[in-house]
Design an enzyme around this catalytic site. Sequence first.
Site, PDB file in Angstrom:
ATOM      1  CD  GLU A  80      40.758  11.701 -14.388  1.00  0.00           C
ATOM      2  OE1 GLU A  80      40.412  10.618 -14.902  1.00  0.00           O
ATOM      3  OE2 GLU A  80      41.420  11.782 -13.332  1.00  0.00           O
ATOM      4  CB  CYS A 143      36.870  15.505  -9.564  1.00  0.00           C
ATOM      5  SG  CYS A 143      37.897  16.450  -8.414  1.00  0.00           S
ATOM      6  CG  HIS A 167      42.031  14.241 -10.651  1.00  0.00           C
ATOM      7  ND1 HIS A 167      41.100  13.419 -11.263  1.00  0.00           N
ATOM      8  CD2 HIS A 167      41.385  14.815  -9.603  1.00  0.00           C
ATOM      9  CE1 HIS A 167      39.950  13.488 -10.604  1.00  0.00           C
ATOM     10  NE2 HIS A 167      40.103  14.335  -9.584  1.00  0.00           N
TER      11      HIS A 167
END
Length: 215
Positions: A80, A143, A167
């Site tokens: 991310e 998350c 992820h």
Amino acid sequence: MRRVLITGFEPFGGERINPSWEVVKQMNDLMMGGVRIVARQLPCAFGEALTALNTAIDDVQPVLVLAIGQAGGRADITIERVAINVDDARIPDNLGNQPVDQPIIQEGPAAYFTRLPIKAMVQGIREAGIPASVSQTAGTYVCNHVMYGLLHRLNQFNNEVKGGFIHIPYLPEQAVDHPGAPSMSAQSVLVALELAISIALQIEHDLHITGGPVH
């Protein structure tokens, strides 16, 4: 001894397992180049997850924090880039909370960028034959909540510590309950996370290569 904190989540959304914890728990007490890996499980609950994360950071005093989460439907290891300051839950968390359009940190900045060399990590994982990519959104569920809270903590109080969020796809045993959904073996995820840690510890300045989508 330097330590790395890596976290995974408990199952949520009706799943029997969460691949993040199934893999991460295998890494507890692993030694990598003189660095000890410490694994902790986080609850899938707004607020409670950050409390558990902050307690773990205080206990472990890590040089690197990697939070890992399930992204069912994604085929790659996705690292991310950014976390945004909003909770907008499509489903309730494991305590029944379902915040909508709520800030994670009151008066906090709109977003935080990762503190990881994400493009170098993606390149290293791909070179090992494992699909990986940069992700531009961590969602607006727990998350993203954890990623934003982690980066807020590091920017405010632990500026020398690296940290971010990765992820991972479903495991094959989950994908059988989701026809057509991609999956990745636990062994491949484990190798990818070990590479991610190694690269994050070694690289101070990320690679200047493309990693963005067209749309």
